[in-house]
Scaffold this motif. Structure first.
Motif, PDB file in Angstrom:
ATOM      1  N   LEU A 223      -8.781   3.568  -9.782  1.00 49.86           N
ATOM      2  CA  LEU A 223      -9.565   4.648  -9.204  1.00 49.86           C
ATOM      3  C   LEU A 223      -8.917   5.253  -7.968  1.00 49.86           C
ATOM      4  N   TYR A 224      -7.993   4.541  -7.356  1.00 50.79           N
ATOM      5  CA  TYR A 224      -7.371   5.033  -6.139  1.00 50.79           C
ATOM      6  C   TYR A 224      -6.035   5.718  -6.411  1.00 50.79           C
ATOM      7  N   GLN A 225      -5.353   5.301  -7.472  1.00 56.72           N
ATOM      8  CA  GLN A 225      -3.977   5.748  -7.640  1.00 56.72           C
ATOM      9  C   GLN A 225      -3.763   6.622  -8.870  1.00 56.72           C
ATOM     10  N   THR A 226      -4.626   6.570  -9.851  1.00 53.34           N
ATOM     11  CA  THR A 226      -4.432   7.371 -11.056  1.00 53.34           C
ATOM     12  C   THR A 226      -5.611   8.318 -11.249  1.00 53.34           C
ATOM     13  N   TYR A 227      -5.423   9.304 -12.073  1.00 54.64           N
ATOM     14  CA  TYR A 227      -6.469  10.281 -12.343  1.00 54.64           C
ATOM     15  C   TYR A 227      -7.395   9.718 -13.417  1.00 54.64           C
ATOM     16  N   ASP A 228      -8.576   9.302 -13.004  1.00 56.13           N
ATOM     17  CA  ASP A 228      -9.506   8.698 -13.949  1.00 56.13           C
ATOM     18  C   ASP A 228     -10.578   9.682 -14.393  1.00 56.13           C
TER      19      ASP A 228
ATOM     20  N   SER B 124       0.837  -1.199   0.000  1.00 56.00           N
ATOM     21  CA  SER B 124       0.000   0.000   0.000  1.00 56.00           C
ATOM     22  C   SER B 124       0.869   1.245   0.000  1.00 56.00           C
ATOM     23  N   THR B 125       1.948   1.209   0.785  1.00 54.71           N
ATOM     24  CA  THR B 125       2.894   2.332   0.785  1.00 54.71           C
ATOM     25  C   THR B 125       3.610   2.431  -0.550  1.00 54.71           C
ATOM     26  N   LEU B 126       3.938   1.272  -1.128  1.00 48.82           N
ATOM     27  CA  LEU B 126       4.702   1.240  -2.375  1.00 48.82           C
ATOM     28  C   LEU B 126       3.789   1.155  -3.595  1.00 48.82           C
ATOM     29  N   ASN B 127       2.564   1.713  -3.480  1.00 45.11           N
ATOM     30  CA  ASN B 127       1.612   1.567  -4.580  1.00 45.11           C
ATOM     31  C   ASN B 127       1.960   2.398  -5.801  1.00 45.11           C
ATOM     32  N   THR B 128       2.936   3.267  -5.693  1.00 47.08           N
ATOM     33  CA  THR B 128       3.380   4.010  -6.871  1.00 47.08           C
ATOM     34  C   THR B 128       4.488   3.269  -7.611  1.00 47.08           C
ATOM     35  N   PHE B 129       4.701   2.000  -7.256  1.00 44.05           N
ATOM     36  CA  PHE B 129       5.705   1.172  -7.918  1.00 44.05           C
ATOM     37  C   PHE B 129       5.037   0.013  -8.646  1.00 44.05           C
ATOM     38  N   TYR B 130       5.665  -0.398  -9.732  1.00 43.03           N
ATOM     39  CA  TYR B 130       5.319  -1.655 -10.378  1.00 43.03           C
ATOM     40  C   TYR B 130       6.250  -2.750  -9.864  1.00 43.03           C
ATOM     41  N   VAL B 131       5.724  -3.971  -9.769  1.00 46.05           N
ATOM     42  CA  VAL B 131       6.581  -5.133  -9.535  1.00 46.05           C
ATOM     43  C   VAL B 131       7.188  -5.531 -10.875  1.00 46.05           C
ATOM     44  N   VAL B 132       8.516  -5.454 -10.950  1.00 43.95           N
ATOM     45  CA  VAL B 132       9.224  -5.812 -12.182  1.00 43.95           C
ATOM     46  C   VAL B 132       9.480  -7.316 -12.228  1.00 43.95           C
ATOM     47  N   GLY B 133       9.858  -7.868 -11.095  1.00 42.88           N
ATOM     48  CA  GLY B 133      10.130  -9.299 -11.033  1.00 42.88           C
ATOM     49  C   GLY B 133      10.086  -9.781  -9.598  1.00 42.88           C
TER      50      GLY B 133
END
Length: 737
Positions: free
Chosen positions: A463-468, A176-185
């Motif tokens: 809906l929570y993390q990007t501007y929709d 939740s804290t790292l929600n501005t990250f993608y999991v790469v691997g």
């Protein structure tokens, strides 16, 4: 505790993002012993100039593959922290050198004491954590404002130190804290294939490696599978929804801003529009809740009577109460929703076309209505049904647009849907100026951002993390007496004129390709087949030059063609390299026009027939260029079928707002005459290229002969901000028939 249980609790949470390889333009895998990291190539290619890596926990015998690869491949300085026995200072040589501190980090407080996290710019650091179980406590306490400093994060999780429930809940809080990250691997798939061990202290079965990359570092909506759009669509959408600037605010006499911090919608109204509202004006608000600040402000402050529409939040189910019900004039609530067609849904809710709700023909004259739409995606199909005549009736419109809601049209794939949204917004700019926009999130209203420009990492369907969503305020261009009505007063002519000037794909095929020339606001596409059949006696005529003429110089130096150059305004001789022609040129202080005359202080004008002498040339033996500041219209009207037969190709710069086909014509008559002239040219020629430019801003012209489909919001008489000129290349059809 079984390793299977521990892995099952978190494996779904740390699966790599399904589109990550495409977003990253490839994944780089780093392996060393039991350690493995996955780096996003695109992010690594664009590391900040001050990027520094911080490695907490060095490998056995001082081996730290993470920091060594950052240094050796990306020349990034690194700082290493370790205090455990057998895990000391690396023996490899680093260039740039690393710094090493014999210290263990077990808490976030200890990390922040070691690193000035909040003083760094965003995405300028890399982080690796291999702390033997202490990573859980550190990451649980890390806040977003600290996490955003890192472009990349590589973590070794020790999964057997806690119960499965604790592992799962803790991982959820961390992500939740790292929600501005993608999991790469992550190594969950590898570990799951080796399941069978227990949490018994065997390190190879106790750890999971996870690599993350910051979404903003790679543009998290350059590809969104729900949006189906990349920057080739988002950039034009950004341009089309961007406020039109200080000049419009000044001409409006300023703006009145309302709705800011009211939960996701903000409006900015042109003062001049409000002052010009006719006595019998009406407001229509589509989409309300238990309140509607938009209609209440316009009624109480400006006396506009209102009709409010919503089939979900009706007067019976959601009555206005208290302050929300205080209107100075009576309002009417109607249990109807607006949409693309008339129907009832499965719950009996009524939807109607906007033309069946607002009687646009009831009141004569333009700009009678003010409109707001906040209809959860139905705006797209509604706007598709609206006609130019209906837009002319609207003084201003406030529109909340939803990127991910609404069908737009039946049967569209995501990319087709995005392209249709682009076309809809383009049509809006035909009729309106944008006075403001505000970007928001459906489920995070306090994060409403009124920032001026979108970036490609903003739009999305999370809906929570990007501007929709976005609210956009529009004011009718007619208030400022502007284009498109200055250029073409009849909207039915927009598409035909655009079609007549659009390059024709068949021409490129028949020509065997083009040779391109020109720069600085005028570009030319010359048919290769025409070039191949140039007769020996071919002659070029260039009408309109400056202190140079690239067009004639290319014909002379590349093809050995004799050229004749005409201009009665710029009569200064060419100097330096501008005068270097392999084949001699001939200059005349003469301008071309509809008739022979002397005017404007002694300037000589002659007809194209007097100058070129078409009758002395055989078919397909002439090349013409016109850049004559509006005189092209009256000149082209005088040319006959026999004249066009002699021309192999022609380059034409046309000016939408200067020059008249015939004196005394009104705007609409002039537009119709321009249409006839362009239609006549298409009888004899194929269009091989076009390029738009601005009289006072040449660097902003379109990419050379791009052939993109013209949006009429781009065309106008504002020579600093709109395209008031266009260069078109033609080839005679007989060359390729």
């Amino acid at each position: 505790m079984s390793l299977l249980v521990a892995l099952g609790a978190i494996s779904s949470l740390i699966e790599p993002y399904e589109h990550i390889e495409m977003l990253c333009q490839g994944i780089e895998e780093i392996r060393s012993g039991d350690d493995v990291f996955w780096w996003c190539k695109r992010a690594m290619k664009n590391l900040h100039k001050d990027f520094t890596g911080y490695s907490f926990g060095v490998g056995e015998n001082g081996n730290d593959a993470w920091s060594y690869n950052l240094m050796s491949k990306y020349k990034a300085p690194t700082a290493l922290y370790e205090c455990r026995s057998g895990r000391g200072r690396p023996e490899q040589t680093y260039d740039p050198p690393y710094s090493f501190e014999n210290a263990c980090i077990g808490t976030l407080e200890e990390m922040t004491d070691a690193l000035p996290l909040t003083s760094w710019p965003s995405r300028t650091r890399g982080l690796k954590l291999d702390l033997g179980g202490k990573e859980w406590e550190i990451l649980q306490k890390m806040r977003v404002r600290e996490a955003k400093r890192f472009m990349m994060v590589d973590i070794t999780f020790y999964v057997c130190r806690e119960s499965p429930d604790v592992v799962e809940q803790t991982m959820k809080r961390i992500l939740s804290t790292l929600n501005t990250f993608y999991v790469v691997g992550s190594s969950t798939s590898t570990l799951q294939s080796e399941i069978g061990g227990e949490c018994d202290g065997s390190e190879s079965f106790n750890v999971i490696h996870v690599s993350l990359v910051h979404k903003h570092g790679i543009g998290n909506s350059e590809f969104d599978p729900e949006l189906g759009a990349g920057p080739e669509i988002w950039k034009p959408i950004d341009d089309l929804t961007r406020p039109d600037g200080d000049s419009i605010e000044k001409r409006c006499g300023g703006y009145i801003q309302e709705g800011k911090d009211r939960g996701g919608a903000s409006y900015q109204w042109c003062k001049k529009a409000l002052e010009m509202l006719p006595e019998k004006s009406f407001g229509h608000s589509f989409g309300i809740l238990t309140w509607d600040p938009w209609s209440r402000i316009l009624t109480n402050n400006f006396g506009i009577p209102m009709k409010l529409y919503d089939c979900y939040h009706t007067a019976e189910s959601h009555p206005f109460e208290g302050e929300s019900a205080q209107y100075n004039k009576p309002y009417e609530r109607i249990s109807t929703c607006v949409g693309g067609s008339n129907y009832q849904d499965e719950k009996g809710r009524e939807f109607k076309r906007i033309s069946d709700i607002i009687d646009f023909n009831e009141h004569k004259g333009p700009m009678r209505f003010v409109v707001k739409m906040d209809v959860e995606g139905s705006e797209w199909e509604t706007l598709l049904t609206m006609t130019p005549a209906q837009h002319r009736k609207i003084m201003f419109m406030d529109l909340e647009i939803h990127w991910c809601l609404g069908k737009v049209k039946d049967g569209l794939q995501p990319k087709e849907r995005a392209e249709e949204i682009l076309r809809i917004l383009g049509r809006m700019k035909d009729y309106y100026h944008v006075t403001s926009r505000a970007i928001s999130k459906s489920y995070n209203w306090p994060l409403l951002s009124g920032h001026e420009y979108m970036t490609f990492d903003n739009p999305g369907c999370d809906l929570y993390q990007t501007y929709d969503m976005m609210s956009v305020s529009y004011v009718n261009k007619m208030i400022l007496k502007e284009t498109p009505y200055q250029v073409v007063d009849d909207p039915h002519l927009y598409a035909p004129i655009e079609n007549l000037t659009r390059p024709q794909p068949i021409a490129e095929e028949l020509c065997g390709g083009y040779q391109y020339s020109g720069s600085g606001g005028a570009g030319y596409a010359w048919c290769k087949k025409a070039i191949d059949i140039f007769p020996k006696d071919i002659v070029g005529h260039s009408f309109g030059i400056f202190t140079w003429d690239r067009w004639s110089k290319v014909l002379s130096n590349t093809f050995g063609i004799t050229t004749h150059l005409y201009d009665c305004y710029t009569t200064t001789p060419f100097q330096g390299s501008n005068a270097v022609y392999k084949t001699p040129y001939h200059r005349y202080d003469v301008c071309v026009g509809a008739k022979s005359e002397v005017k404007f202080g002694g300037k000589v004008f002659k007809t194209v027939h007097e100058v070129v002498k078409f009758e002395e040339h055989r078919p397909l033996s002439l090349i013409l260029k016109f850049d004559v500041e509006g005189s092209e219209w009256e000149t082209l009207r005088t040319m006959t079928a026999d004249d066009h037969e002699k021309i192999i190709f022609m380059d034409l710069e046309i000016h939408w707002c200067i020059g008249t086909p015939e004196a005394g014509m009104g705007i609409q008559e002039r537009a119709r005459e321009i249409f006839k002239i362009l239609m006549n040219l298409r009888k004899y020629y194929y269009v091989t290229g076009r390029e738009m430019s601005r009289s006072r801003n040449w660097p902003l012209y379109e990419p050379l002969l791009s052939g993109h489909k013209l949006q009429w919001s781009e065309i106008g008489c504002d020579i600093y901000n709109q395209y008031d000129m266009m260069s078109i290349s033609y080839v005679n059809k007989k060359v390729v028939m």
